[in-house]
Design an enzyme around this catalytic site. Structure first.
Site, short mmCIF file in Angstrom:
data_model
loop_
_atom_site.label_atom_id
_atom_site.label_comp_id
_atom_site.label_asym_id
_atom_site.label_seq_id
_atom_site.Cartn_x
_atom_site.Cartn_y
_atom_site.Cartn_z
NE ARG A 1 -14.61 33.81 48.35
CZ ARG A 1 -15.80 33.20 48.56
NH1 ARG A 1 -15.84 31.97 49.02
NH2 ARG A 1 -16.93 33.84 48.32
CE1 TYR B 1 -3.57 2.65 0.47
CE2 TYR B 1 -2.18 3.47 2.26
CZ TYR B 1 -3.24 3.64 1.39
OH TYR B 1 -3.96 4.80 1.43
CG HIS C 1 -5.25 13.35 -2.04
ND1 HIS C 1 -5.40 12.54 -3.14
CD2 HIS C 1 -5.54 12.57 -0.96
CE1 HIS C 1 -5.74 11.32 -2.75
NE2 HIS C 1 -5.86 11.31 -1.43
CD GLU D 1 -9.38 7.45 4.05
OE1 GLU D 1 -9.76 8.64 4.11
OE2 GLU D 1 -8.45 7.07 3.31
CE1 TYR E 1 -18.07 31.84 45.68
CE2 TYR E 1 -19.07 30.73 43.80
CZ TYR E 1 -18.96 30.91 45.17
OH TYR E 1 -19.72 30.14 46.01
#
Length: 534
Positions: A295, A66, A96, A438, A292
């Site tokens: 803190r 391959y 591609h 795929e 908050y």
């Protein structure tokens, strides 16, 4: 030292060494953003030559392997005649190169080039040394392929973007050189580089892998670490500016919940505010607890810090991995399940799959979104006349009403935070392709693009907090900030004047983001801490 080692040492003095083993995110940034040249040492070149010899051996044997003499994806059963092997590789790259969307900028392309080069010199892809030379030459001479951003699924790697990049090596496609857009052939020849005729396995070796994802992820790591360091500084400044307490960063609190990031952020706050007259002045005040966003700074910042550390670990591994498929080994490294010959073995696997990066990129994206969120809440505490301290004027401007001060900066921060939250998490998505051969992909490139956008937004939000923090400290009289926060204040004021009359504050945001990108803030703060605490 040998002659080769001496030559390597001389060539590498001002270069990033690309040896397949030691590349770091900082190296990627150095090459991608600062134009550093690259150097491939002889040891890596020897691995490339050995790998190529194995491919030649396999081609001459006539075995079906391959990527060498078969079709690709669903067409894997199609056998290719020896005379057509070179055409197969060129056709692969051409077909591609199917990307679309925006074109990658130079730093993104350079990140791809150097990471592809590093993967090849590990010596498992079977390409010729000439491929290595042309890739290195493109980086060193500033030949930047035109690459479309969209088209990668993160398996079989970043095929479409890498194909656009590979086209230029063959003299096709387009590239920019010194700001001029040229054909691939002309771009190479402009810099005395010769186009390549691809041979067995080389087309696949150039396009199969995670190099777009890992290149961008490397830049995300560098920027995200700047964001978290800056957020600790900004949060410490805001703590002082709002008369908050640093008791929540006490080492004892962190010791009984010892998450590494939490402890590190808490220590940073303590170091930054050391010798702070502001903190000392209200140590015994009536306020029992801060909000908050003040803190819980160590807990939130620390969790983000841990998420970025988790991403860095994956990126550093991926940068120095072989992500091609199939991979070429010496026969003794494989077993009877490999195809090949007595001296060479080819194993087909899935190292191109981007999931190890995609999941961690999405995790880091979530963390960075939270970092921007808590920073925006601290911005509001300094600006909001309904909750800010009485000594701070509304929206941090004298004559509020006539002037708006930094009011709208918080709007911008809110927009960025909301946009960060709106992004999906691509690593949980998959669309089968190639005739269902795929059938599970990672979408890692999308994760990288989103992480890049989110870290940019987060740097901007933290920069806004720093600008507001410096403005707020201007209204505290007679008390000096801590060693680190005072150095941070000085850095901001060296680039940004106190906001007196209203001005277009988009410039303030741009200036602050540039300060964070330049590392000037961190260098000045650390220099002050090292000098004072030595």
């Amino acid at each position: 030292m040998t002659d080769d080692a001496d030559a390597d040492a001389d060539a590498a003095a001002d270069s990033v060494v690309v040896d397949g083993e030691s590349l770091t995110p900082e190296d990627i940034e150095h090459v991608a953003r600062r134009g550093a040249p690259v150097h491939v040492p002889e040891s890596a070149r020897e691995r490339v030559r050995e790998s190529r010899e194995r491919i030649v051996d396999i081609v001459e044997s006539g075995q079906a392997v391959y990527g060498v003499n078969t079709g690709f994806g669903e067409l894997v059963q199609e056998r290719i005649a020896r005379d057509d092997i070179e055409t197969l590789q060129q056709n692969l790259v051409r077909s591609h190169a199917a990307g679309t969307g925006r074109e990658l900028d130079d730093e993104e392309v350079r990140a791809m080039l150097v990471t592809r080069l590093n993967a090849l010199v590990k010596g498992y892809s079977g390409v010729r040394e000439r491929i290595v030379d042309v890739l290195a030459g493109m980086l060193n001479e500033g030949v930047h392929p035109v690459v479309k951003a969209k088209g990668s699924l993160g398996a079989s790697g970043d095929l479409a973007p890498l194909a656009h990049l590979a086209l230029v090596l063959t003299g096709e496609g387009e590239a920019t050189v010194d700001g001029e857009r040229l054909s691939g052939d002309e771009a190479l020849r402009r810099k005395n580089l010769e186009p390549v005729t691809l041979r067995a396995k080389e087309g696949l070796g150039l396009i199969n892998g995670t190099q777009l994802t890992v290149g961008l992820a490397s830049l995300v790591v560098c920027d995200a670490e700047r964001a978290i360091r800056a957020a600790d500084i900004a949060g410490a400044m805001t703590t002082e500016a709002t008369m908050g307490t640093t008791a929540s960063s006490h080492a004892s609190i962190q010791r009984v919940r010892p998450h590494p990031g939490q402890s590190e952020s808490a220590e940073n706050v303590r170091r930054l505010t050391r010798n702070s007259e502001i903190v000392e002045s209200h140590r015994n005040c009536d306020r029992v607890q801060d909000a908050y966003s003040i803190r819980c700074l160590p807990q939130v910042h620390g969790a983000v810090r841990d998420s970025i550390r988790h991403l860095r670990e994956a990126v550093e591994t991926e940068l120095n991995s072989a992500t091609d498929n199939p991979l070429v080994f010496a026969a003794e490294e494989a077993d009877e399940r490999a195809s090949g010959t007595e001296t060479a073995a080819v194993l087909s696997g899935g190292n191109f799959h981007g999931q190890p990066l995609a999941l961690r990129l999405d995790y880091a994206t979530s963390g960075l979104s939270e970092l921007a969120s808590i920073s925006e809440r601290r911005i509001d505490r300094m600006l909001n006349p309904n909750i800010q301290e009485e000594y701070l004027p509304p929206f941090l401007t004298e004559g509020s009403g006539l002037r708006s001060g930094y009011m709208i900066a918080q709007y911008t921060a809110a927009d960025l935070v909301s946009t960060n939250r709106s992004h999906g998490r691509p690593s949980t998505d998959s669309i089968p392709v190639s005739g269902n051969q795929e059938d599970h992909v990672s979408m890692s490139a999308q994760s990288a693009y989103i992480a890049r956008e989110v870290v940019e937004s987060t740097l901007c939000v933290v920069g806004i907090e720093l600008a507001c923090g410096a403005q707020a400290l201007d209204f505290i009289e007679g008390q000096t900030p801590g060693i680190g926060t005072q150095a941070a204040y000085g850095t901001v004021r060296a680039h940004l004047e106190h906001l007196d009359d209203d001005r277009p504050i988009h410039r303030d945001m741009e200036v602050m983001t540039e300060i964070l990108r330049s590392d000037a803030l961190f260098e000045n703060v650390e220099r002050a801490l090292d000098t004072t605490l030595a």
